[in-house]
Design a protein around this motif. Sequence first.
Motif, PDB file in Angstrom:
ATOM      1  N   GLU A   1       0.827  -1.206   0.000  1.00 50.35           N
ATOM      2  CA  GLU A   1       0.000   0.000   0.000  1.00 50.35           C
ATOM      3  C   GLU A   1       0.860   1.253   0.000  1.00 50.35           C
ATOM      4  OE1 GLU A   1      -2.897   0.100   3.065  1.00 50.35           O
ATOM      5  OE2 GLU A   1      -4.184  -1.401   2.140  1.00 50.35           O
ATOM      6  N   GLY A   2       1.854   1.277   0.878  1.00 49.46           N
ATOM      7  CA  GLY A   2       2.754   2.422   0.920  1.00 49.46           C
ATOM      8  C   GLY A   2       3.542   2.564  -0.372  1.00 49.46           C
ATOM      9  N   ALA A   3       3.981   1.424  -0.917  1.00 50.41           N
ATOM     10  CA  ALA A   3       4.730   1.460  -2.175  1.00 50.41           C
ATOM     11  C   ALA A   3       3.877   2.036  -3.296  1.00 50.41           C
ATOM     12  CB  ALA A   3       5.201   0.049  -2.532  1.00 50.41           C
ATOM     13  N   GLN A   4       2.622   1.629  -3.360  1.00 46.38           N
ATOM     14  CA  GLN A   4       1.741   2.135  -4.408  1.00 46.38           C
ATOM     15  C   GLN A   4       1.576   3.653  -4.292  1.00 46.38           C
ATOM     16  OE1 GLN A   4      -1.914  -0.054  -4.915  1.00 46.38           O
ATOM     17  NE2 GLN A   4      -2.919   1.642  -5.961  1.00 46.38           N
ATOM     18  N   PHE A   5       1.432   4.149  -3.066  1.00 51.81           N
ATOM     19  CA  PHE A   5       1.297   5.595  -2.853  1.00 51.81           C
ATOM     20  C   PHE A   5       2.500   6.338  -3.410  1.00 51.81           C
ATOM     21  CE2 PHE A   5       2.333   9.357  -0.369  1.00 51.81           C
ATOM     22  CZ  PHE A   5       1.147  10.077  -0.404  1.00 51.81           C
ATOM     23  N   TRP A   6       3.713   5.890  -3.083  1.00 51.60           N
ATOM     24  CA  TRP A   6       4.910   6.602  -3.523  1.00 51.60           C
ATOM     25  C   TRP A   6       5.209   6.375  -5.001  1.00 51.60           C
ATOM     26  CZ3 TRP A   6       6.078  10.499  -0.817  1.00 51.60           C
ATOM     27  CH2 TRP A   6       5.912  10.505   0.579  1.00 51.60           C
ATOM     28  N   LEU A   7       4.807   5.240  -5.545  1.00 52.13           N
ATOM     29  CA  LEU A   7       4.947   5.045  -6.994  1.00 52.13           C
ATOM     30  C   LEU A   7       4.043   6.002  -7.751  1.00 52.13           C
ATOM     31  CD1 LEU A   7       5.128   1.157  -7.318  1.00 52.13           C
ATOM     32  CD2 LEU A   7       6.970   2.798  -7.775  1.00 52.13           C
ATOM     33  N   GLN A   8       2.837   6.213  -7.249  1.00 51.45           N
ATOM     34  CA  GLN A   8       1.935   7.177  -7.880  1.00 51.45           C
ATOM     35  C   GLN A   8       2.500   8.584  -7.780  1.00 51.45           C
ATOM     36  OE1 GLN A   8      -1.695   6.289  -5.792  1.00 51.45           O
ATOM     37  NE2 GLN A   8      -2.294   4.680  -7.218  1.00 51.45           N
ATOM     38  N   TYR A   9       3.156   8.886  -6.661  1.00 49.33           N
ATOM     39  CA  TYR A   9       3.829  10.177  -6.503  1.00 49.33           C
ATOM     40  C   TYR A   9       4.932  10.316  -7.555  1.00 49.33           C
ATOM     41  CZ  TYR A   9       6.365  14.008  -4.186  1.00 49.33           C
ATOM     42  OH  TYR A   9       6.979  15.194  -3.903  1.00 49.33           O
ATOM     43  N   ALA A  10       5.725   9.256  -7.715  1.00 51.61           N
ATOM     44  CA  ALA A  10       6.823   9.286  -8.679  1.00 51.61           C
ATOM     45  C   ALA A  10       6.304   9.439 -10.103  1.00 51.61           C
ATOM     46  CB  ALA A  10       7.668   8.017  -8.553  1.00 51.61           C
ATOM     47  N   ALA A  11       5.293   8.648 -10.450  1.00 49.69           N
ATOM     48  CA  ALA A  11       4.731   8.739 -11.802  1.00 49.69           C
ATOM     49  C   ALA A  11       4.087  10.103 -12.023  1.00 49.69           C
ATOM     50  CB  ALA A  11       3.708   7.625 -12.014  1.00 49.69           C
ATOM     51  N   GLY A  12       3.427  10.636 -10.986  1.00 53.01           N
ATOM     52  CA  GLY A  12       2.840  11.967 -11.095  1.00 53.01           C
ATOM     53  C   GLY A  12       3.889  13.043 -11.285  1.00 53.01           C
ATOM     54  N   GLY A  13       5.118  12.769 -10.830  1.00 54.18           N
ATOM     55  CA  GLY A  13       6.230  13.700 -11.022  1.00 54.18           C
ATOM     56  C   GLY A  13       6.966  13.482 -12.327  1.00 54.18           C
TER      57      GLY A  13
END
Length: 240
Positions: free
Chosen positions: A121-133
Amino acid sequence: MRSETPMRTHQPRTLEEALDRARIREGSYTSAHREASRRRIADQLRELHWMKALTGPARGQRTPNQPLMLHERAGHDLRALCQGVIHDDEAARRIARFDTCRDPGGALAFACLLLLADYEEGAQFWLQYAAGGGQATGAVCLHLLHLHRGEWRDAKYWAEQITVLEEEPYQYAPVAHEVHTTLGPGSVTVHLDLPDDVAAVPEEAVRDAVDDLAVDTLDGQAIPQPSPDLAHQLQDLVAH
């Protein structure tokens, strides 16, 4: 004693008669209902076409992939990609300075650590942050994560985003890999070629390092936070 003959319902003799019986009479549904049904059916057909493309023969293969094989391969590729990311010389430095600069590349490296520690769950959150960046590798990881879970529509969405994000400048591409994205009518297929010699950090050691992190709650989800101490631990893990 008089016996009664049971009533027999008339069986339809033709396909047209059967369809006429099953037909929804005018007035039961509005045109908006019918249009929504058509869109839903079209979406389902596109998803079936995409699944056929995913489970069809890969390049150089004669036999098609089975869904279970696809699920397992996505999980294997995801972990191999994450191992490659955390072994990059920049990974620990990006995590260390994440508190001050909020670098999407640091979010990507941190997310890969979380995935290897099974904090999905935490990984998905930060991956979405990375992709959003603007990080295409973040979208690749999300595609593989959803594919591994069997979440086909989400996997398709992130497959489409890979092509878009690869055009973004300032890409942090810690692993030399090629993504061949085939866009067809209703289908997106991603072929991921990873190096064969990716080093591996024991996942138990990664989990021990991640277990001590501070955790914030966001929308009911437990989201671990990166720290400079974790960056130092990562440097030690990769060095051994």
